[in-house]
Design a protein around this motif. Structure first.
Motif, PDB file in Angstrom:
ATOM      1  N   THR B  72       0.803  -1.223   0.000  1.00  0.00           N
ATOM      2  CA  THR B  72       0.000   0.000   0.000  1.00  0.00           C
ATOM      3  C   THR B  72       0.839   1.277   0.000  1.00  0.00           C
ATOM      4  OG1 THR B  72      -0.137  -0.093   2.403  1.00  0.00           O
ATOM      5  CG2 THR B  72      -1.955  -1.085   1.168  1.00  0.00           C
ATOM      6  N   GLN B  73       2.056   1.205   0.568  1.00  0.00           N
ATOM      7  CA  GLN B  73       2.817   2.459   0.704  1.00  0.00           C
ATOM      8  C   GLN B  73       4.077   2.529  -0.132  1.00  0.00           C
ATOM      9  OE1 GLN B  73       3.457   3.701   4.814  1.00  0.00           O
ATOM     10  NE2 GLN B  73       1.682   2.533   5.441  1.00  0.00           N
ATOM     11  N   PHE B  74       4.759   1.399  -0.321  1.00  0.00           N
ATOM     12  CA  PHE B  74       6.085   1.501  -0.919  1.00  0.00           C
ATOM     13  C   PHE B  74       6.137   1.071  -2.391  1.00  0.00           C
ATOM     14  CE2 PHE B  74       6.892   2.085   3.482  1.00  0.00           C
ATOM     15  CZ  PHE B  74       7.932   2.984   3.503  1.00  0.00           C
ATOM     16  N   GLU B 203      11.992   5.963   7.829  1.00  0.00           N
ATOM     17  CA  GLU B 203      10.947   6.065   6.807  1.00  0.00           C
ATOM     18  C   GLU B 203      11.385   6.967   5.647  1.00  0.00           C
ATOM     19  OE1 GLU B 203       7.058   7.181   8.278  1.00  0.00           O
ATOM     20  OE2 GLU B 203       6.545   7.976   6.301  1.00  0.00           O
ATOM     21  N   LEU B 204      12.050   8.061   5.995  1.00  0.00           N
ATOM     22  CA  LEU B 204      12.433   9.005   4.939  1.00  0.00           C
ATOM     23  C   LEU B 204      13.404   8.365   3.938  1.00  0.00           C
ATOM     24  CD1 LEU B 204      12.258  11.999   3.902  1.00  0.00           C
ATOM     25  CD2 LEU B 204      14.378  12.341   5.154  1.00  0.00           C
ATOM     26  N   PRO B 205      14.545   7.818   4.419  1.00  0.00           N
ATOM     27  CA  PRO B 205      15.417   7.154   3.432  1.00  0.00           C
ATOM     28  C   PRO B 205      14.722   5.996   2.728  1.00  0.00           C
ATOM     29  CG  PRO B 205      16.304   6.901   5.675  1.00  0.00           C
ATOM     30  CD  PRO B 205      15.191   7.891   5.744  1.00  0.00           C
ATOM     31  N   ALA B 206      13.865   5.269   3.444  1.00  0.00           N
ATOM     32  CA  ALA B 206      13.173   4.141   2.798  1.00  0.00           C
ATOM     33  C   ALA B 206      12.296   4.650   1.653  1.00  0.00           C
ATOM     34  CB  ALA B 206      12.335   3.385   3.821  1.00  0.00           C
ATOM     35  N   ARG B 207      11.585   5.739   1.894  1.00  0.00           N
ATOM     36  CA  ARG B 207      10.735   6.294   0.832  1.00  0.00           C
ATOM     37  C   ARG B 207      11.569   6.759  -0.361  1.00  0.00           C
ATOM     38  NH1 ARG B 207       5.554   7.407   1.389  1.00  0.00           N
ATOM     39  NH2 ARG B 207       4.606   6.743   3.336  1.00  0.00           N
ATOM     40  N   ARG B 208      12.687   7.422  -0.066  1.00  0.00           N
ATOM     41  CA  ARG B 208      13.562   7.866  -1.167  1.00  0.00           C
ATOM     42  C   ARG B 208      14.066   6.666  -1.964  1.00  0.00           C
ATOM     43  NH1 ARG B 208      15.958  13.377  -0.286  1.00  0.00           N
ATOM     44  NH2 ARG B 208      14.166  14.436   0.606  1.00  0.00           N
ATOM     45  N   ASP B 209      14.363   5.575  -1.254  1.00  0.00           N
ATOM     46  CA  ASP B 209      14.865   4.382  -1.950  1.00  0.00           C
ATOM     47  C   ASP B 209      13.822   3.869  -2.944  1.00  0.00           C
ATOM     48  OD1 ASP B 209      17.157   4.517  -0.466  1.00  0.00           O
ATOM     49  OD2 ASP B 209      16.639   2.886   0.897  1.00  0.00           O
ATOM     50  N   SER B 345      23.204   8.981  -0.966  1.00  0.00           N
ATOM     51  CA  SER B 345      22.139   8.009  -1.247  1.00  0.00           C
ATOM     52  C   SER B 345      20.777   8.689  -1.360  1.00  0.00           C
ATOM     53  CB  SER B 345      22.095   6.947  -0.138  1.00  0.00           C
ATOM     54  OG  SER B 345      21.443   7.450   1.015  1.00  0.00           O
ATOM     55  N   MET B 346      20.654   9.866  -0.764  1.00  0.00           N
ATOM     56  CA  MET B 346      19.372  10.570  -0.753  1.00  0.00           C
ATOM     57  C   MET B 346      19.203  11.509  -1.948  1.00  0.00           C
ATOM     58  SD  MET B 346      17.897   9.564   2.074  1.00  0.00           S
ATOM     59  CE  MET B 346      16.754  10.746   2.753  1.00  0.00           C
ATOM     60  N   TYR B 347      20.318  12.089  -2.407  1.00  0.00           N
ATOM     61  CA  TYR B 347      20.203  13.140  -3.425  1.00  0.00           C
ATOM     62  C   TYR B 347      21.016  12.859  -4.692  1.00  0.00           C
ATOM     63  CZ  TYR B 347      18.456  15.837   0.564  1.00  0.00           C
ATOM     64  OH  TYR B 347      17.737  16.270   1.650  1.00  0.00           O
ATOM     65  N   GLY B 348      22.044  11.996  -4.592  1.00  0.00           N
ATOM     66  CA  GLY B 348      23.031  11.888  -5.664  1.00  0.00           C
ATOM     67  C   GLY B 348      22.542  11.159  -6.902  1.00  0.00           C
ATOM     68  N   TRP B 349      23.102  11.552  -8.035  1.00  0.00           N
ATOM     69  CA  TRP B 349      22.793  10.878  -9.301  1.00  0.00           C
ATOM     70  C   TRP B 349      23.773   9.754  -9.591  1.00  0.00           C
ATOM     71  CZ3 TRP B 349      18.437  10.920 -11.771  1.00  0.00           C
ATOM     72  CH2 TRP B 349      17.587  12.045 -11.670  1.00  0.00           C
ATOM     73  N   ILE B 350      24.812   9.644  -8.765  1.00  0.00           N
ATOM     74  CA  ILE B 350      25.799   8.596  -9.052  1.00  0.00           C
ATOM     75  C   ILE B 350      25.701   7.505  -7.996  1.00  0.00           C
ATOM     76  CG2 ILE B 350      27.382  10.125 -10.266  1.00  0.00           C
ATOM     77  CD1 ILE B 350      29.112  10.237  -7.726  1.00  0.00           C
ATOM     78  N   ASN B 351      26.185   6.322  -8.366  1.00  0.00           N
ATOM     79  CA  ASN B 351      26.185   5.206  -7.431  1.00  0.00           C
ATOM     80  C   ASN B 351      27.270   5.431  -6.368  1.00  0.00           C
ATOM     81  OD1 ASN B 351      25.280   2.794  -6.387  1.00  0.00           O
ATOM     82  ND2 ASN B 351      26.332   1.510  -7.881  1.00  0.00           N
TER      83      ASN B 351
END
Lengths: 344, 475
Positions: B72-74, B203-209, B345-351
């Motif tokens: 339902t959420q992720f 929750e915040l990093p999980a949502r970004r993931d 991990s939250m904002y970057g475009w690179i691995n």
């Protein structure tokens, strides 16, 4: 063979929880004592190697609190400082000015909420925790009022002043059930409360009387909690936000903590910035959540003049640190501090 | 409960042979979600519908409360639903029919994972009919171990992609910032969703993931990293991220620095190539923890007219919370780290690049520059600058209460505090003596030479001999 998994942690939190629930195993206490001194031992071992240490400080902890490490000098306990106050000292040509805000979190709570008795206590005295102890926790002086004399509190003969164990419990009594807690019954979960010799029913009754005398605080707390759950964020009076996560209880707790502790952090930051702006020669030596040491320059004055120069600097810094702020609607509050000086 | 199939025999978790939970495979689905192990609902065969309602369902992964949160959420954050994904567990039964598992660092746990994977895991066909090129979402440390063979640094890899490798496969050294091709299996690392109940700020990093998963699937994340320029720029850029590497034992000894601009040009300059550069007054320099870099920046350009921004200080203003430190590896609680690896991990475009410090220090350094620029402005949602712009109060706090602390901290770091080393030695001697007395007290109490620093000795005495238990607090 079945694999057994059981919660047998021996970390500090678990052992502290065991101690707080009254377990007095000598092994448990010895381990805790050892753990509590380990960090200090490591820091001292590092400090003993060089004549100058460079603690790493960062204003990025929860609610913008500061952290200090390598070594964590502000974390050294009071007993250590009593015995070894000279392990650090000012650079030649400088002196240290220190302040510790008095009951700043309690004052902030009152400034946000505006309960008359507490506002008056902060303005007129006597000491708020001694007052709480005498009027509410032990009821030695149930009719005491702000502005009364210390004798009016009918303190017992064996009263030991600010360090008295009962005053410390009164502080917990205020912060636990009222300021950060969920109600009178929170008193029962407070570590060491059983040592007061009061039965559970009496404790809850007195906590309730204390809470009932603070209707604005109760209302403000309810409003703040509701806003935290609704908005999923809390802000200090200066605007610093904390986004809130988890269930409603977690959001309420984290949000209220942030409003108070984040405000202290904001005040600390504002004061340090202002001090350096107005006295460019001043610099930060160390700080903790509710206090700091700044280094100031000594000039070529003689000893007699030096004292008056220090007085002038202290007065200047005091005006910054103890200035009045408007926090709640129409409620102003100043934050007095205990001051100290250390010459090179 | 389903009986365990014959493949389970020999597994250290075989137990009473009951409670097997098979994978749910959707052929042609592009994503495999790999979780830890079944819960009570999965084992018993009931699906949680929300509001304390259940329905009968054959035993399957992620049909309990965590599965409900996933559905339902992720999954919707990634533009997916349950039919788009295969579901598997690292362990396909409940050890002793309970939820506790030994840590992945224990050999018995690793043996069980390996046994279970070899016996029961069969990769599905992806959308093109191939079994390669799938995206595996590993939720939690156990799944991370199952598909990468790594027992450590789960938190460091969360939010990033890792090449697939089972624990029994030969190890490979990751020597560059990995940008996978279409045919590579991609292991995407994220929290187990049940962890969010224990640590709400995750929750915040999980949502970004899960947002990022959509970008991985459409091939827009991660971006390829172009070659860096290994000589100083002719002129200092007017808007750039700056990062330094220096000797751990002597912070004044600069090893190299990196610079990155908004158009993703990256310079990595070695110590021997460092020279003074002209800077246009009013130029902006973005750093992560500026007090550490400013002394080196001052060696390269005149910093008097430079505008400084700081991603660590800005992130602390926007996302303050319980801070997870690298030292704690998340065990202390809190997921709101301000470390550059987390912010990347939250904002970057690179691995991920932060694992390259030793094996490829130049790529590491350039990654720091590029990552800092992404975190500040060019990353997801306009980075921190975008967030500050959208929240004027936070912008005010950053500019008036947080950023002005930088010169105060710099001065503090440069001045230091004089130490009376003789007094320190006296204090230390007293403390060591005190610690010895704690040890002797413990040995006298137990009657044998217990090692007070050994968790095993302590646990034996406190829990087996004395039978201590943590009680619930009175309410």
């Amino acid at each position: 063979m079945p694999v057994r998994v059981s919660p047998r942690s021996t970390n500090q939190d678990r052992l502290t929880a065991l101690r707080d629930q009254g377990e007095d195993s000598d092994l448990l206490l010895a381990r805790l004592a050892l753990l509590e001194s380990e960090g200090l031992r490591k820091d001292l071992a590092k400090m003993g190697k060089k004549p100058i240490c460079y603690p790493e400080i960062l204003p990025t902890q929860a609610s913008l609190r500061w952290s200090t490490k390598n070594p964590n000098i502000p974390g050294f306990d009071r007993v250590f400082w009593r015995d070894h106050s000279t392990i650090i000292y000012p650079h030649p040509g400088t002196w240290w000015l220190s302040w510790d805000w008095k009951a700043i979190e309690g004052r902030l709570f009152t400034a946000y909420s505006g309960d008359e008795e507490d506002l008056q206590l902060y303005k007129l005295g006597p000491d708020i925790h001694t007052f709480t102890c005498a009027k509410y926790l032990f009821e030695w002086a149930p009719e005491a009022h702000p502005g009364c004399q210390i004798d009016d509190l009918h303190l017992p003969e064996d009263w030991q002043g600010p360090e008295d164990e009962r005053r410390v419990r009164a502080k917990n009594f205020r912060y636990g059930p009222f300021q950060y807690g969920t109600g009178a019954r929170a008193i029962l979960g407070m570590p060491g409360i059983e040592k007061l010799g009061l039965d559970r029913e009496t404790l809850v009754k007195r906590a309730q009387r204390f809470i009932d005398a603070r209707p604005r605080g109760v209302a403000w707390k309810e409003q703040t909690w509701a806003a935290c759950v609704r908005d999923k964020e809390a802000r200090t009076f200066m605007g610093a936000r904390r986004k809130l996560f988890g269930d409603a209880d977690t959001m309420k707790k984290d949000g209220l903590n942030h409003k108070i502790q984040g405000s202290v952090s904001n005040l600390m930051a504002w004061c340090l910035i202002q001090i350096v702006k107005e006295i460019p020669a001043a610099s930060l030596v160390l700080n903790k959540h509710d206090g700091a040491i700044v280094a100031c320059l000594l000039h070529d004055e003689g000893a007699s003049e030096r004292s008056s120069v220090c007085d002038r600097v202290q007065d200047h810094v005091r005006q910054i640190v103890e200035r009045e702020w408007e926090i709640g609607p129409g409620i102003t509050m100043a934050f007095p501090a205990t001051w100290g000086r250390r010459m090179a | 409960m389903l009986p365990k199939p014959s493949g389970c025999q020999g597994c250290p978790f075989y137990g009473d042979g009951k409670g097997f939970v098979p994978d749910t495979i959707q052929e042609r689905a592009p994503v495999v979600i790999y979780a830890q192990g079944p819960g009570e609902d999965e084992e018993a065969g009931r699906r949680y519908l929300g509001s304390e309602q259940y329905e009968a369902h054959p035993p399957a992964p992620l049909i309990g409360r965590t599965g409900r949160v996933l559905d339902t959420q992720f999954l919707p954050l990634a533009g997916l639903n349950r039919e788009d994904v295969s579901l598997a567990n690292s362990i396909r039964c409940r050890l002793n029919h309970k939820n506790h598992l030994p840590p992945i660092t224990q050999v018995v746990m690793q043996q069980a994972v390996e046994h279970c994977t070899r016996a029961h895991w069969r990769p599905p066909e992806g959308p093109g009919g191939s079994r390669a090129g799938l995206v595996y979402v590993t939720m939690g440390e156990y799944a991370f171990y199952t598909l990468t063979g790594m027992k450590h640094d789960f938190n460091g890899w969360r939010g990033y992609l890792v090449p697939k490798r089972h624990p029994w496969d030969p190890p490979h050294l990751m020597t560059d910032i990995w940008t996978p091709g279409a045919s590579d299996d991609k292991i995407f690392v994220t929290y187990h969703l049940a962890y969010l109940w224990k640590e709400p700020e995750a929750e915040l990093p999980a949502r970004r993931d899960w947002n990022k998963l959509a970008l991985i699937l459409d091939g827009t994340w991660p971006r390829k990293v172009d070659p860096f320029i290994y000589e100083p720029p002719a002129l200092w850029p007017t808007y750039a991220a700056f990062d330094t590497e220096f000797a751990r034992e002597d912070k004044a000894y600069l090893t190299r620095y990196s610079l990155a601009t908004r158009d993703r040009k990256v310079w990595v300059v070695e110590r021997e190539d460092v020279r003074r550069l002209t800077v246009t007054p009013g130029s902006t320099v973005i750093m992560h923890n500026a007090p550490a870099d400013i002394p080196h920046l001052a060696g390269v350009v005149d910093i008097a007219d430079v505008v400084i921004e700081d991603t660590m200080y800005a992130h602390a203003v926007l996302w303050t919370g319980k801070v997870e430190t690298d030292e704690d590896k998340g065990r202390g609680g809190g997921a709101m780290s301000h470390k550059l690896n987390f912010l990347g991990s939250m904002y970057g475009w690179i691995n991920r690049w932060k694992h390259l410090a030793k094996v490829n220090p130049k790529r590491y350094s350039g990654g720091d520059g590029l990552g800092t620029m992404d975190v500040w402005e060019t990353g997801f949602n306009g980075g921190l600058l975008g967030e500050l712009t959208r929240d004027p109060q936070s912008h005010y706090v950053y500019t008036t209460l947080q950023k002005p602390l930088i010169p105060i901290v710099v001065r503090n770091q440069q001045t230091g505090i004089p130490v009376n080393t003789e007094e320190v030695k006296r204090a230390l001697a007293g403390l060591v003596q005190q610690q010895k007395s704690h040890i002797l007290r413990a040995q006298a109490y137990t009657g044998w030479p217990i090692n007070l620093r050994s968790p095993r000795h302590l646990a034996h005495w406190l829990y087996d001999v004395e039978g201590l238990k943590v009680k619930r607090r009175a309410r």
